[in-house]
Design an enzyme around this catalytic site. Structure first.
Site, PDB file in Angstrom:
ATOM      1  N   ASN A 103       2.716  -5.185   4.670  1.00 10.23           N
ATOM      2  CA  ASN A 103       2.316  -6.586   4.768  1.00 10.23           C
ATOM      3  C   ASN A 103       3.487  -7.462   5.196  1.00 10.23           C
ATOM      4  OD1 ASN A 103      -0.586  -6.677   3.580  1.00 10.23           O
ATOM      5  ND2 ASN A 103       0.560  -5.338   2.215  1.00 10.23           N
TER       6      ASN A 103
ATOM      7  N   LYS B 109      -1.042 -10.444  -3.949  1.00 10.83           N
ATOM      8  CA  LYS B 109       0.385 -10.335  -3.615  1.00 10.83           C
ATOM      9  C   LYS B 109       0.564  -9.885  -2.167  1.00 10.83           C
ATOM     10  CE  LYS B 109       0.604  -5.628  -3.829  1.00 10.83           C
ATOM     11  NZ  LYS B 109       1.236  -4.644  -2.931  1.00 10.83           N
TER      12      LYS B 109
ATOM     13  N   SER C 285      -5.429  10.812   1.056  1.00 13.43           N
ATOM     14  CA  SER C 285      -4.138  11.466   1.290  1.00 13.43           C
ATOM     15  C   SER C 285      -3.179  10.608   2.104  1.00 13.43           C
ATOM     16  CB  SER C 285      -4.344  12.812   1.988  1.00 13.43           C
ATOM     17  OG  SER C 285      -4.995  12.631   3.233  1.00 13.43           O
TER      18      SER C 285
ATOM     19  N   ASP D 157       5.247  -6.688  -8.763  1.00 14.41           N
ATOM     20  CA  ASP D 157       4.709  -6.212  -7.482  1.00 14.41           C
ATOM     21  C   ASP D 157       4.934  -7.231  -6.377  1.00 14.41           C
ATOM     22  OD1 ASP D 157       3.563  -4.293  -5.915  1.00 14.41           O
ATOM     23  OD2 ASP D 157       1.547  -4.465  -6.745  1.00 14.41           O
TER      24      ASP D 157
ATOM     25  N   GLU E  55      -3.382  -4.501   4.130  1.00 14.25           N
ATOM     26  CA  GLU E  55      -4.397  -4.988   3.204  1.00 14.25           C
ATOM     27  C   GLU E  55      -4.389  -6.507   3.078  1.00 14.25           C
ATOM     28  OE1 GLU E  55      -6.783  -3.397   2.011  1.00 14.25           O
ATOM     29  OE2 GLU E  55      -6.253  -1.311   1.604  1.00 14.25           O
TER      30      GLU E  55
ATOM     31  N   GLY F 270      -1.542   8.039  -2.223  1.00 11.74           N
ATOM     32  CA  GLY F 270      -2.283   9.140  -2.843  1.00 11.74           C
ATOM     33  C   GLY F 270      -1.451  10.399  -2.922  1.00 11.74           C
TER      34      GLY F 270
END
EC number: 1.1.1.94
Length: 333
Positions: free
Chosen positions: A252, A187, A8, A240, A277, A12
């Site tokens: 990022n 990416k 969530s 992306d 990430e 999501g």
């Protein structure tokens, strides 16, 4: 169709709202009961501010909600994908389509996330990858967006296309899961680097150079691992990459800006306040590149800054001073 979105976070939640809008019976699963309660009480996810959650959206912390679903969307952070998929194995019905929307490479195994899910589900369900230039903040606000659904069998990708697609969310199909996932993971590394350039005060020329050569590195690794070069020029690749390197929605890029301004990586990630990430992907890209024997100087430089404490200015000097070569060199070095 009965659908559960597992995870969530902002992405999501945005996808759950999209699937609900398309006429499906949708449940949004949260890891924390407190988080689920807060969304139920406020009708809003604090990670997706200003986007109301309708009463029709079911909220739960019970993972058994995946039982009887025709589709399950796995939207956890990359580090939680294996553990969550392992739990799903005993709960999900055979043949249920599982859509992976997390982006990254698993830390210790260097597996793509769809491989991790397939390993844990032991062939019980087909796995589709959904990726592309799609900030949750904009999807939640119904801003026109385009993504790619990649599966081993196009017929499965087409089912996902049918469920997600509507007049403001366009879905293309692909059978290149390898390329699509390498794009999705790497990416984020390039976006961290782009943010560093912004934080150091460099201009558009530098960012264009970085993004273009970064894309070449992504494609070089992806093709070496079995992906198709064409995927990297599409939505999952250059699409992306553009959005992640240029938008302030990008965690990022924001983290990279702080790095470029002189902050230490863990301090920068803490200030961003959400999973970055690209930090994890940089270590995984390093491992994959070594395993595949592929040269990736920008990704290597990112790894040195993030994990070895190298100065970002020194890294830029080294990259600009690399040996001369042709841009169209078939080795893509």
């Amino acid at each position: 169709m009965k659908i559960t979105v597992v995870g969530s976070g902002a992405w999501g939640t945005a996808l759950a709202l999209l699937l609900l809008e398309n006429g499906n019976d949708v449940t949004l699963w949260s890891y924390h009961q407190e988080e689920s309660n807060r969304m139920r009480d406020t009708h809003e996810n604090p990670m997706l501010k200003g986007v109301p959650l309708p009463e029709e959206l079911k909220l739960t912390t019970d993972l058994s909600s995946v039982k009887g679903c025709g589709l399950v969307v796995l939207a956890t952070p990359s580090f939680a994908v294996r553990a969550t998929a392992a739990q799903l194995r005993e709960l999900v019905d055979p043949g249920t389509i599982v859509v992976s929307v997390s982006k990254g490479i698993e830390k210790d195994t260097s597996l793509r996330l769809s491989q991790v899910i397939e390993e844990e589900l032991q062939g019980k369900c087909p796995v589709v990858v959904l990726s592309g230039p799609s900030h949750a903040e904009e999807v939640g606000r119904r801003i026109p967006t385009g993504v790619v659904a990649a599966a081993d069998e196009l017929s499965v990708a087409q089912k996902v296309q049918d469920l997600f697609m509507n007049p403001r969310f366009r879905v293309y199909t692909s059978d290149d899961k390898v390329g699509t996932e390498i794009c999705a993971a790497l990416k984020n590394v390039i976006a961290l680097c782009a943010g560093c350039c912004d934080g150091m005060g460099y201009g558009d020329n530098t960012k264009a150079l970085l993004m273009t050569r970064g894309l070449a590195e992504m494609a070089r690794l992806g093709v070496a691992l079995g992906g198709r070069k064409e995927t990297f020029t599409g939505l999952a690749g250059v699409g992306d990459l553009i959005v992640t390197c240029t938008s302030m929605h990008s965690r990022n890029r924001r983290c990279g800006i702080l790095l470029g301004q002189g902050k230490e990586i863990h301090e920068a990630m803490q200030e961003v306040g959400a999973v970055v990430e690209g930090y994890y992907a940089a270590a995984n890209a390093q491992a994959l590149a070594e395993k595949a024997g592929v040269e990736m100087p920008i990704a290597q430089a990112a790894y040195e800054v993030l994990y070895q404490g190298r100065d970002v200015h020194a890294v830029i000097t080294d990259l600009m001073g690399r040996a001369k070569r042709s841009e169209l060199d078939e080795s893509w070095s």
